[in-house]
Each structure stands twice: as C-alpha cells, then as structure tokens.
Motif scaffolding. Sequence first.
Motif, PDB file in Angstrom:
ATOM      1  N   THR A 102       0.824  -1.190   0.000  1.00 50.70           N
ATOM      2  CA  THR A 102       0.000   0.000   0.000  1.00 50.70           C
ATOM      3  C   THR A 102       0.868   1.252   0.000  1.00 50.70           C
ATOM      4  OG1 THR A 102      -1.727   1.226   1.198  1.00 50.70           O
ATOM      5  CG2 THR A 102      -0.164  -0.021   2.533  1.00 50.70           C
ATOM      6  N   ARG A 103       0.290   2.338  -0.557  1.00 56.11           N
ATOM      7  CA  ARG A 103       0.952   3.641  -0.518  1.00 56.11           C
ATOM      8  C   ARG A 103       0.441   4.481   0.646  1.00 56.11           C
ATOM      9  NH1 ARG A 103       2.529   5.204  -6.025  1.00 56.11           N
ATOM     10  NH2 ARG A 103       2.061   3.494  -7.432  1.00 56.11           N
ATOM     11  N   ARG A 104      -0.655   4.029   1.246  1.00 54.55           N
ATOM     12  CA  ARG A 104      -1.346   4.818   2.261  1.00 54.55           C
ATOM     13  C   ARG A 104      -0.615   4.791   3.579  1.00 54.55           C
ATOM     14  NH1 ARG A 104      -5.576   2.272   3.672  1.00 54.55           N
ATOM     15  NH2 ARG A 104      -6.386   4.022   4.857  1.00 54.55           N
ATOM     16  N   LYS A 105      -0.185   5.955   4.039  1.00 54.33           N
ATOM     17  CA  LYS A 105       0.537   6.071   5.300  1.00 54.33           C
ATOM     18  C   LYS A 105      -0.300   5.541   6.462  1.00 54.33           C
ATOM     19  CE  LYS A 105       0.996  10.262   6.611  1.00 54.33           C
ATOM     20  NZ  LYS A 105       1.421  11.683   6.625  1.00 54.33           N
ATOM     21  N   GLU A 106      -1.614   5.763   6.398  1.00 58.45           N
ATOM     22  CA  GLU A 106      -2.497   5.366   7.497  1.00 58.45           C
ATOM     23  C   GLU A 106      -2.584   3.850   7.655  1.00 58.45           C
ATOM     24  OE1 GLU A 106      -3.153   9.282   5.984  1.00 58.45           O
ATOM     25  OE2 GLU A 106      -3.309   7.348   4.954  1.00 58.45           O
ATOM     26  N   ALA A 107      -2.235   3.120   6.611  1.00 56.82           N
ATOM     27  CA  ALA A 107      -2.328   1.656   6.652  1.00 56.82           C
ATOM     28  C   ALA A 107      -1.121   1.002   7.322  1.00 56.82           C
ATOM     29  CB  ALA A 107      -2.478   1.114   5.234  1.00 56.82           C
ATOM     30  N   TYR A 108      -0.092   1.780   7.572  1.00 59.85           N
ATOM     31  CA  TYR A 108       1.113   1.209   8.178  1.00 59.85           C
ATOM     32  C   TYR A 108       0.993   1.218   9.701  1.00 59.85           C
ATOM     33  CZ  TYR A 108       3.324   0.931   3.676  1.00 59.85           C
ATOM     34  OH  TYR A 108       3.631   0.575   2.392  1.00 59.85           O
ATOM     35  N   GLU A 109       1.148   0.051  10.290  1.00 60.24           N
ATOM     36  CA  GLU A 109       0.918  -0.103  11.726  1.00 60.24           C
ATOM     37  C   GLU A 109       2.188   0.088  12.553  1.00 60.24           C
ATOM     38  OE1 GLU A 109      -1.978  -3.514  12.588  1.00 60.24           O
ATOM     39  OE2 GLU A 109      -1.109  -4.075  10.660  1.00 60.24           O
ATOM     40  N   TYR A 110       3.299  -0.341  12.028  1.00 59.47           N
ATOM     41  CA  TYR A 110       4.539  -0.303  12.790  1.00 59.47           C
ATOM     42  C   TYR A 110       5.570   0.538  12.039  1.00 59.47           C
ATOM     43  CZ  TYR A 110       2.264  -4.268  14.978  1.00 59.47           C
ATOM     44  OH  TYR A 110       1.352  -5.068  15.598  1.00 59.47           O
ATOM     45  N   TRP A 111       6.328   1.309  12.814  1.00 60.77           N
ATOM     46  CA  TRP A 111       7.307   2.232  12.232  1.00 60.77           C
ATOM     47  C   TRP A 111       8.666   2.068  12.887  1.00 60.77           C
ATOM     48  CZ3 TRP A 111       6.143   5.732   8.290  1.00 60.77           C
ATOM     49  CH2 TRP A 111       4.799   5.798   7.924  1.00 60.77           C
ATOM     50  N   GLY A 112       9.697   2.227  12.092  1.00 61.69           N
ATOM     51  CA  GLY A 112      11.034   2.279  12.629  1.00 61.69           C
ATOM     52  C   GLY A 112      11.315   3.671  13.180  1.00 61.69           C
ATOM     53  N   GLN A 113      12.472   3.847  13.752  1.00 61.08           N
ATOM     54  CA  GLN A 113      12.797   5.092  14.435  1.00 61.08           C
ATOM     55  C   GLN A 113      13.254   6.190  13.487  1.00 61.08           C
ATOM     56  OE1 GLN A 113      14.845   2.705  13.967  1.00 61.08           O
ATOM     57  NE2 GLN A 113      16.899   3.499  13.749  1.00 61.08           N
ATOM     58  N   GLY A 114      13.551   5.832  12.253  1.00 57.02           N
ATOM     59  CA  GLY A 114      14.002   6.840  11.296  1.00 57.02           C
ATOM     60  C   GLY A 114      15.514   6.972  11.263  1.00 57.02           C
ATOM     61  N   THR A 115      16.019   7.312  10.094  1.00 58.78           N
ATOM     62  CA  THR A 115      17.442   7.551   9.926  1.00 58.78           C
ATOM     63  C   THR A 115      17.614   8.826   9.104  1.00 58.78           C
ATOM     64  OG1 THR A 115      19.554   6.572   9.200  1.00 58.78           O
ATOM     65  CG2 THR A 115      17.603   6.015   7.890  1.00 58.78           C
ATOM     66  N   GLN A 116      18.474   9.701   9.558  1.00 58.58           N
ATOM     67  CA  GLN A 116      18.654  11.010   8.929  1.00 58.58           C
ATOM     68  C   GLN A 116      19.545  10.896   7.696  1.00 58.58           C
ATOM     69  OE1 GLN A 116      17.502  14.306   9.850  1.00 58.58           O
ATOM     70  NE2 GLN A 116      18.344  14.793   7.825  1.00 58.58           N
ATOM     71  N   VAL A 117      19.072  11.486   6.605  1.00 61.24           N
ATOM     72  CA  VAL A 117      19.871  11.607   5.391  1.00 61.24           C
ATOM     73  C   VAL A 117      20.030  13.096   5.093  1.00 61.24           C
ATOM     74  CG1 VAL A 117      19.974  11.194   2.906  1.00 61.24           C
ATOM     75  CG2 VAL A 117      19.137   9.401   4.443  1.00 61.24           C
ATOM     76  N   THR A 118      21.260  13.522   4.960  1.00 59.77           N
ATOM     77  CA  THR A 118      21.544  14.914   4.640  1.00 59.77           C
ATOM     78  C   THR A 118      22.369  14.952   3.364  1.00 59.77           C
ATOM     79  OG1 THR A 118      21.534  15.516   6.978  1.00 59.77           O
ATOM     80  CG2 THR A 118      22.553  17.074   5.439  1.00 59.77           C
ATOM     81  N   VAL A 119      21.865  15.665   2.367  1.00 60.51           N
ATOM     82  CA  VAL A 119      22.549  15.767   1.080  1.00 60.51           C
ATOM     83  C   VAL A 119      23.106  17.175   0.956  1.00 60.51           C
ATOM     84  CG1 VAL A 119      22.362  15.511  -1.415  1.00 60.51           C
ATOM     85  CG2 VAL A 119      20.936  14.114   0.115  1.00 60.51           C
ATOM     86  N   SER A 120      24.400  17.234   0.722  1.00 62.73           N
ATOM     87  CA  SER A 120      25.057  18.537   0.666  1.00 62.73           C
ATOM     88  C   SER A 120      26.119  18.540  -0.418  1.00 62.73           C
ATOM     89  CB  SER A 120      25.700  18.845   2.017  1.00 62.73           C
ATOM     90  OG  SER A 120      26.453  20.042   1.948  1.00 62.73           O
TER      91      SER A 120
END
Length: 121
Positions: A102-120
């Motif tokens: 699915t593309r729907r954000k609301e359908a996702y039940e579990y999430w990871g903590q996130g990882t920062q990507v910085t492009v410079s």
Amino acid sequence: VQLQAFGGGLVRTGGFLRLSCAASGRTFSSDGMGWFRQAPGKERVFLAAITWSGGSTHYADSVKGRVTISRDNAKNTVYLQIRSLKSEDTAVYYCASASALTRRKEAYEYWGQGTQVTVSS
C-alpha cells in the motif's frame, strides 16, 4: 513487529545511498513494507513499498527512476537505494510495516525510528 532503520548520513549531491530496515517479530499478516521520508516542516510522504511474499513493488512518482526498493527474506531486511541524490532528498527516512502492499501512510501499523539523510554539495 519491530523495525530498525539505518544507513543514513551525510552524502554529496549526485551520490548514492542504500538504507536498510531490519524487521523482527513479523508474521505472515505483515506482508507489506514501505519507506517514507519527512523533511523539516513537511509531512511524512510515501516513497516505495514492497511485499515480503512476492516482491511486488509500488513507487511514488516523485522518486520513480531514482529509487529502488528490495528485500532479503533470509535476513528479514528491506533496502532502499537512492541514486543521483539532491538537496531535496534531505529528510528523516522511515521504514514501516503494513498488512499488504500500500501507498497509504495510514495503513502502516509499525514504524522504525528513522534515519537522517543529509545531502550537501
């Protein structure tokens, strides 16, 4: 389901990055995996999704052609490769688990903590 995203960091414009998301505790009812990103001051948006079972994929039109999602069932890991990085790709990248593709954000039940990507440059 527990998810851990990693692989972010500081990358040069035009470069390449591969993010990983390790999943644990998943069941057959958690077949979909997705990647999202959230830039500062903006909403979290869908990038790509894949199924564990058959490897079917969805991509957001905004990144199609620059992004590839894949999975390694043996390692319970999903990957997101991003090519030709731009400053606009700077964001926190999240992986998430859903019952199906699915593309729907609301359908996702579990999430990871996130990882920062910085492009410079």
